[in-house]
Write a protein that holds these residues in place. Structure first.
Motif, mmCIF file in Angstrom:
data_model
loop_
_atom_site.group_PDB
_atom_site.id
_atom_site.type_symbol
_atom_site.label_atom_id
_atom_site.label_comp_id
_atom_site.label_asym_id
_atom_site.label_seq_id
_atom_site.Cartn_x
_atom_site.Cartn_y
_atom_site.Cartn_z
ATOM 1 N N MET A 1 0.830 -1.205 0.000
ATOM 2 C CA MET A 1 0.000 0.000 0.000
ATOM 3 C C MET A 1 0.865 1.256 0.000
ATOM 4 O O MET A 1 0.753 2.104 -0.869
ATOM 5 C CB MET A 1 -0.890 -0.011 1.236
ATOM 6 N N LYS A 331 -11.994 5.475 -5.023
ATOM 7 C CA LYS A 331 -13.125 5.160 -4.158
ATOM 8 C C LYS A 331 -14.010 4.101 -4.796
ATOM 9 O O LYS A 331 -14.474 3.186 -4.132
ATOM 10 C CB LYS A 331 -13.937 6.419 -3.879
ATOM 11 N N VAL A 332 -14.215 4.226 -6.107
ATOM 12 C CA VAL A 332 -15.067 3.274 -6.804
ATOM 13 C C VAL A 332 -14.484 1.872 -6.718
ATOM 14 O O VAL A 332 -15.193 0.910 -6.490
ATOM 15 C CB VAL A 332 -15.250 3.705 -8.284
ATOM 16 N N VAL A 333 -13.161 1.779 -6.851
ATOM 17 C CA VAL A 333 -12.584 0.436 -6.804
ATOM 18 C C VAL A 333 -12.346 -0.029 -5.376
ATOM 19 O O VAL A 333 -11.719 -1.052 -5.155
ATOM 20 C CB VAL A 333 -11.283 0.307 -7.621
ATOM 21 N N GLY A 334 -12.803 0.720 -4.406
ATOM 22 C CA GLY A 334 -12.807 0.155 -3.057
ATOM 23 C C GLY A 334 -12.014 0.889 -2.002
ATOM 24 O O GLY A 334 -11.900 0.401 -0.881
ATOM 25 N N ALA A 335 -11.433 2.060 -2.327
ATOM 26 C CA ALA A 335 -10.657 2.751 -1.300
ATOM 27 C C ALA A 335 -11.587 3.332 -0.252
ATOM 28 O O ALA A 335 -12.638 3.887 -0.592
ATOM 29 C CB ALA A 335 -9.844 3.866 -1.931
ATOM 30 N N ARG A 336 -11.214 3.166 1.004
ATOM 31 C CA ARG A 336 -11.958 3.830 2.061
ATOM 32 C C ARG A 336 -11.422 5.233 2.214
ATOM 33 O O ARG A 336 -10.316 5.550 1.794
ATOM 34 C CB ARG A 336 -11.758 3.099 3.384
ATOM 35 N N GLU A 339 -8.019 5.563 3.676
ATOM 36 C CA GLU A 339 -6.919 5.189 2.791
ATOM 37 C C GLU A 339 -6.548 6.351 1.875
ATOM 38 O O GLU A 339 -5.379 6.551 1.546
ATOM 39 C CB GLU A 339 -7.304 3.954 1.973
ATOM 40 N N PRO A 416 -17.533 10.267 -5.274
ATOM 41 C CA PRO A 416 -17.047 9.705 -6.540
ATOM 42 C C PRO A 416 -18.039 9.912 -7.681
ATOM 43 O O PRO A 416 -17.639 10.165 -8.808
ATOM 44 C CB PRO A 416 -16.856 8.227 -6.223
ATOM 45 N N VAL A 417 -19.340 9.814 -7.373
ATOM 46 C CA VAL A 417 -20.332 9.974 -8.428
ATOM 47 C C VAL A 417 -20.144 11.304 -9.126
ATOM 48 O O VAL A 417 -20.135 11.408 -10.341
ATOM 49 C CB VAL A 417 -21.748 9.967 -7.819
ATOM 50 N N ASN B 49 -25.754 4.434 -10.040
ATOM 51 C CA ASN B 49 -24.932 4.827 -8.896
ATOM 52 C C ASN B 49 -25.445 4.226 -7.599
ATOM 53 O O ASN B 49 -24.661 3.851 -6.727
ATOM 54 C CB ASN B 49 -24.898 6.354 -8.767
ATOM 55 N N LEU B 54 -22.594 3.790 -4.783
ATOM 56 C CA LEU B 54 -21.838 5.042 -4.789
ATOM 57 C C LEU B 54 -22.699 6.164 -4.236
ATOM 58 O O LEU B 54 -22.206 7.215 -3.860
ATOM 59 C CB LEU B 54 -21.408 5.397 -6.212
ATOM 60 N N GLU B 74 -20.874 5.004 4.667
ATOM 61 C CA GLU B 74 -19.908 5.010 3.570
ATOM 62 C C GLU B 74 -18.915 3.855 3.677
ATOM 63 O O GLU B 74 -18.559 3.229 2.686
ATOM 64 C CB GLU B 74 -19.158 6.346 3.530
ATOM 65 N N ARG B 75 -18.491 3.568 4.904
ATOM 66 C CA ARG B 75 -17.491 2.515 5.070
ATOM 67 C C ARG B 75 -18.041 1.163 4.681
ATOM 68 O O ARG B 75 -17.411 0.389 3.969
ATOM 69 C CB ARG B 75 -17.034 2.494 6.536
ATOM 70 N N ALA B 78 -18.415 0.907 1.025
ATOM 71 C CA ALA B 78 -17.127 0.712 0.361
ATOM 72 C C ALA B 78 -16.688 -0.751 0.472
ATOM 73 O O ALA B 78 -16.183 -1.329 -0.480
ATOM 74 C CB ALA B 78 -16.074 1.632 0.960
ATOM 75 N N ASP B 79 -16.907 -1.340 1.645
ATOM 76 C CA ASP B 79 -16.493 -2.730 1.835
ATOM 77 C C ASP B 79 -17.285 -3.677 0.944
ATOM 78 O O ASP B 79 -16.726 -4.580 0.305
ATOM 79 C CB ASP B 79 -16.672 -3.129 3.314
ATOM 80 N N ARG B 81 -18.849 -2.892 -1.741
ATOM 81 C CA ARG B 81 -18.565 -2.560 -3.123
ATOM 82 C C ARG B 81 -17.277 -3.214 -3.600
ATOM 83 O O ARG B 81 -17.228 -3.838 -4.647
ATOM 84 C CB ARG B 81 -18.439 -1.038 -3.240
ATOM 85 N N LYS B 82 -16.254 -3.100 -2.808
ATOM 86 C CA LYS B 82 -14.966 -3.551 -3.330
ATOM 87 C C LYS B 82 -14.891 -5.068 -3.493
ATOM 88 O O LYS B 82 -14.098 -5.555 -4.276
ATOM 89 C CB LYS B 82 -13.810 -3.003 -2.490
ATOM 90 N N PHE B 87 -16.892 -1.688 -11.873
ATOM 91 C CA PHE B 87 -17.477 -0.593 -12.664
ATOM 92 C C PHE B 87 -16.752 -0.421 -13.995
ATOM 93 O O PHE B 87 -15.529 -0.529 -14.059
ATOM 94 C CB PHE B 87 -17.346 0.732 -11.912
ATOM 95 N N PRO B 107 -7.659 -2.304 -7.371
ATOM 96 C CA PRO B 107 -8.711 -2.878 -6.514
ATOM 97 C C PRO B 107 -8.171 -3.970 -5.602
ATOM 98 O O PRO B 107 -8.608 -4.120 -4.460
ATOM 99 C CB PRO B 107 -9.711 -3.461 -7.522
ATOM 100 N N TYR B 110 -6.626 -2.520 -2.535
ATOM 101 C CA TYR B 110 -7.594 -2.068 -1.531
ATOM 102 C C TYR B 110 -8.330 -3.219 -0.871
ATOM 103 O O TYR B 110 -8.879 -3.062 0.204
ATOM 104 C CB TYR B 110 -8.580 -1.070 -2.157
#
Lengths: 808, 225
Positions: A1, A331-336, A339, A416-417, B49, B54, B74-75, B78-79, B81-82, B87, B107, B110
């Motif tokens: 990371m 963010k879309v691919v999973g970053a919190r 991070e 992100p949107v 979305n 999202l 949000e957390r 995100a969890d 989602r990933k 997308f 990805p 993360y």
């Protein structure tokens, strides 16, 4: 990371070279300033701490006050010689005591080598128990035991003996004493509050031709002995000081005065390590530093760092618009969120790391120049210890996190949107925060401009102020006692050259301090009665007043035509006032007593600045001494037409009359400049650092305006299409920044005004803080800001709108 | 897999209130390939979305794999989602500062996959997308079709159950577009659920079912055969 963060950080730095450069450069310059100032501050606070037992050593000082009003008239860093043995006897908490007497300068001679030496001290055998000195030859325990022993620094020893063995050689001092070299030592470090070049054994003073044993025991009025005591840990200075009044009354009872000694004099204790920064007494071994200066420079260091950090925050946040998409994707691919924050903090810490490495290298390069400008003896070595290096290693984290946190928090909050859909616009809250930062930068800059101007004006004021005497083309020479018998012919010989206009003798010369005082008496009824006025004295001959071109405002100068003048007095206007004369004229012809003298007031001279402008003009009396050996200096007024010829003539005369004394002189205006040298240097350094702070602030503004304008490029395009002129667009783009500068000015004015008002209080004679300084500073800041922004704005305004509108 | 009931989303500015989704209900089964069509502003992107976690809805229910996720923070989003969703965007959205390999790897970083495993999986997927030879190039050095293949690779590298594609061929010429559509079809045949927003009837024909939207509601469903 972390590897991923590092990778993208470095690629980003390289991609946005311009902004990265501004960021890195600003931060580097800021940190360099901080490091340089830190070096200076560390050096200042390190004074005398190299002595192993510095926390157990105190200096005893003595003050004098008016017994009736209690007002302090004098506070010396030194005391009279009889005190030391009595103190040691009486107070068990004093484990050891040592005395040091400045011998000023003297002529030393070995064989055919003759030099004038300065910083000569008489030191006793306990000296090395107090102060850590690297003695390379001789035994420190015994070297100063015997009378007529002398220790030299390596440098001095080399001057006389070259590579030959100096030990046990006999060396002549002032053609009077023959001293045996009993030791050689390395000079004391620069962070010592005194620097003896030559140490003569204290016992030498016992010789009646030098000072005399009985004098050492009984002379309460020669307060020129530095006296240090060593006390146990946990010693209470207050408790010892409380015992001093009784001690004074007990031992000084026979010092003639109608008051008890404790009513007019006091002894004080001063911690050794406090001397350099906190002691500004009327007599010190060397000119000390000043804790205020340390504070001022600490503040500047902080300001510069703050400005650099603000730059970083501003530019990073501004740049965030460019990186919005990246953040969205992450963010879309999973970053919190955390991070993303971690990523941006990593970036700013890296930039800080780079900056601090560069700053350290720069500091190393620049220290010699700083030394040159500041007259300091700083070394980067003072930074190379764990107490400094550990925080220094942590600085990138602190500064990095400090300056990176806001951009990180801001950017990590991107939706992100929105950013991916191109709906992203830098929000209102963000813009106003950045405005606050820019305003802060400008406020600091404007305040610094004001401060610099006031400092500069005060320096100028002191240079230009009419002093009431003529300091141009006045030469000052030491008065050698052997001249007393042949002085008149010496003087006539000097005056035989047309370039030499006058010559006079005195105990002190203008630019030095006025420290000598005696009791004054004036007529009350039909006898002389003491007055409580504190009047200083200088012994002067008949030519002193004329040599310096001092104006007589009433009566007359001492004259060769009046044999009674050996008992006459001249006073300045201030003295006439404190003595209660209605006018200067009123004083003429009055009888007056001063010390053991009794005579007539023959003249009043104008209040000229004998001392530096730091001091108020004090009441002063001049009289001709009974013993010509009390003169210390000869002042010679020469014409400015042919200075080399005048100097050659004086030197020739000197060598004829004084073949055994090295020829030496200095110009009074040089001594005058030295009075303000530390302020001059402070002013110079202040100007440099203030300039740097302003420069960094501009750098930030430049980067920021570039960004703001990039963001508004479409708006500018539309406006141009609709017919706006270039001028109007430039005005539009500049207006926002102008408002910020105006607000900054309003914040800076009172702060700088208050600070400089306080600073000026240190000068008894000072320039006014003219109102125009304030708007001037504001206008300078405004101009700089305008110039910076206009460059960008004009570029944007001139651009072809078709280009900017097509990019969507 | 996805069960939406009475979903609402309203965008508010100071003066205007825009209803993007108006009590929309929809179900997508595992393994389906669904195309969402409709005019600009009908709410299809908003839907996507929300499906992609999202954005959160203002009302209604959203069951993802039988878990109610409408009110996840949000957390948690995100969890979820990933691990589950990939997308693909019209504008590719690759990070310019990262190479092809690094973009696809992101990805996995993360989700905490170990470095050796990451290398294996990235290479595997790059191979499948026939972009392996470009692994050390930066996005700007690639053609649009290649960039979108990288984006698809990034979307699938985590082996998500659901891929959401927002006009994946919008920025591509027709041959590159067909290539990408073929990739998505292949993925779907291997079991990945796909929801795709598109303007293109041609692309929509790759799907099993077309949902047509207007003013925040579904107005028509065509089952493709």
């Amino acid at each position: 990371m972390i590897y991923n963060y590092l990778k993208i950080a470095i690629r980003n730095l390289l991609k946005y070279r311009f902004i990265s450069f501004i960021n890195l450069f600003g931060l580097t310059v800021g940190l360099t300033c901080c490091l340089l100032i830190t070096t200076y501050i560390l050096h200042e606070i390190s004074y005398d701490k190299f002595n192993d037992q510095h926390d157990r050593i105190w200096r005893i000082t003595r003050s004098f006050n008016n017994p009736e009003t209690g007002a302090q008239s004098l506070h010396l860093g030194t005391i009279a010689p009889p005190f030391a043995p009595l103190l040691k006897n009486q107070f068990s908490e004093i484990e050891n005591i040592t005395r040091l007497l400045s011998g000023g300068s003297a002529t030393f001679r070995y064989g055919d080598k003759m030099f004038n030496e300065e910083d000569i001290y008489f030191a006793d055998e306990q000296f090395f128990d107090f102060f850590k000195v690297n003695v390379v030859k001789g035994d420190p325990k015994t070297a100063l035991n015997d009378p007529m022993s002398v220790m030299l620094t390596e440098e001095v020893a080399r001057k006389y003996f070259g590579d030959a063995e100096p030990m046990d050689k006999m060396i002549r001092m002032d053609n009077q004493l023959t001293l045996k070299v009993t030791g050689v030592y390395k000079p004391l470090p620069s962070n010592s509050h005194f620097h003896p070049n030559i140490m003569v054994s204290f016992n030498t003073l016992k010789d009646s031709t030098v000072y005399g044993e009985s004098n050492l025991r009984t002379n309460w009025s020669n307060n020129s002995f530095f006296t240090y005591i060593k006390v146990p840990h946990g010693f209470s200075p207050e408790r010892l000081e409380a015992k001093f009044p009784a001690f004074l009354d007990e031992h000084m009872a026979d010092v003639g005065s109608r008051f008890k000694p404790s009513q007019w004099t006091k002894l004080h204790l001063q911690k050794l390590t406090d001397i350099h920064l906190h002691s500004h007494l009327d007599y010190e071994a060397e000119e000390n530093g000043d804790i205020k200066r340390v504070y001022i420079f600490s503040a500047i260091a902080l300001f510069v760092l703050l400005i650099a950090c603000i730059n970083y925050m501003n530019l990073s946040t501004a740049r965030s618009a460019l990186r919005a998409r990246e953040i969205g994707v992450r963010k879309v691919v999973g970053a919190r969120r955390k991070e993303i924050i971690a990523q941006f903090l990593t970036e700013s810490v890296i930039v800080c790391w780079l900056a601090i490495i560069l700053a350290f290298a720069l500091t190393w390069l620049l220290i010699p120049y700083l030394n040159q400008v500041s007259g300091q003896d700083l070394s980067i070595n003072i930074l190379l210890r764990w107490q400094v290096m550990v925080p220094l290693v942590l600085v990138p984290f602190v500064v990095g996190i400090m300056s990176g946190l806001y951009p990180a928090l801001f950017m990590s909050s991107f939706q992100p949107v929105k950013v991916l859909k191109g709906m992203f616009k830098v929000g209102g809250g963000n813009v106003s925060f950045r405005k606050v930062l820019v305003t802060a930068q400008f406020a600091i800059s404007i305040a610094l401009i004001i401060c610099t101007t006031v400092v500069y004006r005060q320096m100028n004021y002191m240079q230009q102020k009419a002093l009431g005497f003529d300091r141009e083309h006045v030469l000052s020479l030491p008065y050698i006692n052997t001249l007393s018998n042949s002085y008149e012919s010496f003087r006539n010989e000097l005056l035989s050259n047309a370039s030499v206009l006058n010559a006079g003798r005195s105990s002190r010369i203008p630019t030095s301090r006025l420290l000598d005082a005696s009791g004054t008496r004036i007529m009350r009824g039909d006898s002389l009665a003491p007055v409580s006025a504190d009047i200083k004295y200088v012994v002067a001959d008949k030519d002193f007043i004329n040599t310096y071109g001092v104006k007589i405002v009433a009566g007359r100068n001492f004259s060769r035509d009046f044999s009674t003048d050996s008992a006459s007095f001249l006073i300045n206007e201030a003295a006439a006032r404190v003595l209660g004369f209605a006018s200067a004229q009123d004083a003429i012809g009055k009888r007056m007593g001063y010390g053991g003298r009794d005579g007539q007031l023959v003249g009043v001279f104008n209040d000229f600045h004998f001392e530096s402008l730091h001091q108020q003009i004090v009441p002063l009396v001049l009289f001709i001494p009974r013993n010509e050996n009390t003169y210390n200096r000869i002042s010679i007024k020469i014409s400015g037409n042919n200075i080399p010829a005048a100097l050659a003539h004086i030197e020739k005369t000197w060598k004829r009359f004084l073949p055994d004394v090295p020829w030496q002189y200095n110009f009074l205006d040089e001594s005058y400049d030295r009075l303000y040298q530390s302020e001059q240097r402070q002013g110079t350094i202040f100007t440099i650092f203030a300039g740097i702070a302003i420069f960094i602030a501009c750098l930030g503004l430049f980067g920021l305006s570039a960004f703001t304008i990039t963001q508004r490029i479409k708006e500018i395009g539309i406006r141009k299409v609709l017919g706006a002129s270039t001028t109007r667009i430039v005005t539009l783009l500049s207006r926002d920044f102008m408002i910020l500068v105006a607000i900054a000015a309003l914040i800076a004015f009172p702060i700088a005004g208050t600070a400089m008002y306080a600073w000026l209080q240190d000068f008894a004679y000072r320039t006014t803080m003219s109102w125009w300084i304030f708007p001037l500073a504001g206008i300078i800041a405004l101009m700089v800001a305008l110039a910076t922004i206009c460059f960008q704005a004009v570029k944007a305004a001139l651009a072809n709108p078709v280009k900017s509108l097509r990019t969507e | 897999m996805i069960k939406i009931k009475d979903l609402e989303k309203i965008y508010r500015t100071e003066e205007v209130e825009t209803v993007a989704l108006n009590k929309l209900s929809l179900e997508v089964k595992e393994g389906e390939f669904v195309a969402v069509m409709g005019p600009s502003g009908c709410g299809k992107s908003t839907l996507l979305n929300i499906l992609g976690l999202l954005d959160d809805p203002d009302g209604g229910s959203f069951m993802f794999n039988n878990i109610e996720v409408a009110h996840f923070n949000e957390r948690k989003r995100a969890d979820l989602r990933k691990h589950n969703i990939g997308f693909v965007f019209q504008s590719f959205n690759l990070i310019d500062e990262l190479t092809v390999f690094e973009n696809v790897e992101l990805p996995l970083i993360y989700t905490g996959v170990k470095s050796a495993e990451r290398k294996k999986r990235v290479e595997e997927v790059l191979d499948k997308m026939q972009i392996m030879h470009r692994r050390n190039h930066y996005p700007q050095q690639l053609s649009g079709g290649q960039q979108q293949r990288v984006a698809v690779a990034r979307a699938v590298v985590n082996r998500p159950k659901l891929i959401l594609a927002d006009e994946p061929t919008g920025n591509l010429d027709s041959s590159n577009g067909n290539e990408v559509m073929q990739l998505l079809t292949d993925l779907n045949e291997q079991g990945t659920t796909i929801v795709m927003v598109t303007h293109s009837e041609h692309d929509a024909r790759y799907s099993h079912r077309i949902i047509r939207m207007l003013d925040g509601q579904t107005v028509l469903e065509n089952i493709m055969v």
